[in-house]
Design an enzyme around this catalytic site. Structure first.
Site, PDB file in Angstrom:
ATOM      1  N   CYS A 275      14.599 -25.603   5.783  1.00  0.00           N
ATOM      2  CA  CYS A 275      15.991 -25.946   5.521  1.00  0.00           C
ATOM      3  C   CYS A 275      16.152 -26.355   4.060  1.00  0.00           C
ATOM      4  CB  CYS A 275      16.411 -27.093   6.448  1.00  0.00           C
ATOM      5  SG  CYS A 275      18.054 -27.747   6.090  1.00  0.00           S
TER       6      CYS A 275
ATOM      7  N   CYS B  70      17.081 -30.391   3.984  1.00  0.00           N
ATOM      8  CA  CYS B  70      16.161 -31.480   4.350  1.00  0.00           C
ATOM      9  C   CYS B  70      14.707 -31.045   4.495  1.00  0.00           C
ATOM     10  CB  CYS B  70      16.633 -32.121   5.656  1.00  0.00           C
ATOM     11  SG  CYS B  70      16.473 -31.039   7.112  1.00  0.00           S
TER      12      CYS B  70
ATOM     13  N   CYS C 256      19.469 -25.817  11.512  1.00  0.00           N
ATOM     14  CA  CYS C 256      18.515 -26.912  11.329  1.00  0.00           C
ATOM     15  C   CYS C 256      18.817 -27.990  12.360  1.00  0.00           C
ATOM     16  CB  CYS C 256      18.613 -27.485   9.925  1.00  0.00           C
ATOM     17  SG  CYS C 256      17.502 -28.912   9.665  1.00  0.00           S
TER      18      CYS C 256
ATOM     19  N   CYS D 118      19.375 -31.685  10.317  1.00  0.00           N
ATOM     20  CA  CYS D 118      20.516 -32.101   9.482  1.00  0.00           C
ATOM     21  C   CYS D 118      21.798 -31.328   9.777  1.00  0.00           C
ATOM     22  CB  CYS D 118      20.168 -31.976   7.996  1.00  0.00           C
ATOM     23  SG  CYS D 118      20.084 -30.266   7.401  1.00  0.00           S
TER      24      CYS D 118
ATOM     25  N   ASP E 118      -1.074  -7.027  -7.458  1.00  0.00           N
ATOM     26  CA  ASP E 118      -1.748  -7.737  -6.374  1.00  0.00           C
ATOM     27  C   ASP E 118      -1.494  -6.996  -5.061  1.00  0.00           C
ATOM     28  OD1 ASP E 118      -2.718  -9.454  -4.467  1.00  0.00           O
ATOM     29  OD2 ASP E 118      -1.458 -11.149  -5.023  1.00  0.00           O
TER      30      ASP E 118
END
Length: 451
Positions: free
Chosen positions: A207, A210, A229, A232, A357
């Site tokens: 989130c 939070c 979430c 929150c 990579d």
């Protein structure tokens, strides 16, 4: 327009004409020349266009092609960069290739733009709209983490506070920053599955308020879906345009409810339904009626290396670009839905345009493929040893694989496979090498060379 810019543009147009008349073309070299002569020439080239910038990790090229097709139902003078040359020099070249609209008239420029080039393009073209597809880990050596990539895009958006943002509402990252721009969100509106989480090996599920792990009412793939979430209250924004149901999901066809319309596209993958929804959203925001858009998008769509189907010696070869774990896993899921037997080739390069990579191949779920119905497996590219090892770890015996470090040498191996269908998964430069070799042998009519 300054004299310097006029001279640069004239020189660029002349070089473009020469390359496309007497050579095999060149998707960005004329643009490079113009930029060296006049770094801000793009601003002059784009003055008679309203611009739409399409950016994000996956789906830029197809979303751009579909958007052009949809907008063609109401607009005549549309400029785009169809080769996928999406850095500034390629975009300059796209403008060089098309005559300017008449004085007093406006054209429409629909441009795929590399994430790291959004700010530079936005400064010069002042777009009316930004279209954001998704952000996943990709070319970590160049972009960094997903939040770094988003900041590169935001740098361009912040230069244009009046531009409309059309964003994938199912991607939490696009709801993580407060911006003054008008916003339109699109996404999936599927049945509530309760309180679920994304797969443990998924990026971008914290989130932004939070740092709690996000939960989902449904999860389409990766970190996309109806997120919330529980700590929150942060949640997905309201969606203006939606896919409400997926009826058929095969490698060659997808059928789904697109904003209340029955839609069919002749290309596979859940990710391509998202791309179609993005194009639909743009066209609707530009005033095109929904049924006209759906009809336009129903035709066959051929885009270089993006599920491009080529007939070669009686065999059907489907070339699919892969470049990061999320995209690779979506492709593996798509071809895994094929009810028929098929062969497989995986071509891995690690040039700058691919990302140097290649560790991302280990996040690909190659173990999920049904290898008994895959009679032939080919590995190629200059990192063929790496992809061969990855497939061996996934359960493919070494003796079942044929290898070719040189991509050109993959073609005779394809001709010898025991069945008549093969999926070729290739990184960007490997795809270019393969298409050039196929063009040289007259299997395709157009080369795609990033000069």
């Amino acid at each position: 327009m300054s004299i310097r810019e006029q001279l640069a543009i004239t020189a660029g147009k002349s070089v473009y004409w020469f390359l496309h008349t007497f050579r095999n073309g060149g998707s960005s070299f004329p643009g490079q020349l113009v930029e060296r002569m006049a770094p801000n020439a793009l601003s002059a080239l784009g003055k008679r266009y309203d611009t739409i910038i399409i950016t994000g990790t996956n789906g830029k090229t197809l979303t751009t092609a579909l958007t052009v097709k949809a907008l063609g139902q109401g607009y005549q003078n549309i400029l785009t960069n169809p080769t996928g040359s999406n850095m500034t020099q390629g975009i300059v070249a796209a403008f060089l290739a098309k005559p300017q609209p008449a004085r007093g008239q406006k054209g429409l420029a629909v441009l795929e733009v590399d994430e790291a080039n959004v700010e530079r393009v936005a400064i010069q073209l002042h777009p009316k709209m930004f279209v954001l597809t998704n952000i996943f880990r990709d070319q970590m050596d160049r972009y960094g983490e997903i939040y770094t990539t988003y900041e590169k895009i935001l740098a361009g958006i912040r230069r244009c506070p009046d531009a409309t943002i059309v964003a994938n509402g199912d991607a939490p990252i696009f709801n993580s920053k407060k911006l003054p721009n008008p916003k339109v969100y699109y996404g999936f509106n599927l049945p509530d599955q309760g309180d679920i989480r994304a797969d443990v090996n998924t990026d971008g599920v914290l989130c932004p308020v939070c740092d709690h792990i996000l939960h989902y009412h449904f999860n389409t793939y990766a970190n996309l879906g109806n997120y919330f979430c529980p700590n929150c209250g942060f949640h997905r924004p309201a969606l203006k345009y939606t896919v409400n149901k997926v009826d058929t999901l095969l490698p060659t066809e997808s059928q789904f409810d697109l904003d209340g319309h029955s839609a069919t596209i002749h290309i596979g993958g859940m990710y391509n339904i998202y791309n179609t929804l993005a194009a639909y959203t743009v066209a609707r925001e530009f005033g095109i009626a929904g049924p006209a858009i759906v009809n336009a998008l129903a035709g066959d769509e051929t885009v270089f290396g993006r599920q491009e189907v080529i007939t070669m010696g009686g065999k059907t070869v489907t070339i699919i670009l892969v470049k990061n774990p999320v995209g690779l896993n979506q492709v593996l899921t798509m071809i895994g839905n094929d009810p028929q037997s098929y062969s497989l080739a995986v071509l891995l390069n690690s040039n700058y345009a691919d990302g140097i990579d290649t560790s991302w191949i280990w996040d690909g779920r190659f173990e999920d493929l049904d290898y008994p119905k895959i009679p032939a497996i080919i590995t190629g590219g200059h990192r063929y040893k790496d992809i061969s090892l990855r497939l061996q770890v996934a359960g493919v015996p070494a003796e079942r694989m044929q290898t070719a470090e040189n991509v050109v040498d993959v073609i005779p191996l394809i001709k010898q496979i025991p069945n008549d269908r093969i999926y070729v998964l290739a990184t960007y430069t490997a795809m270019l090498e393969l298409r050039k070799a196929l063009a040289d042998q007259n299997y395709v009519s157009q080369q795609l060379v990033n000069e």
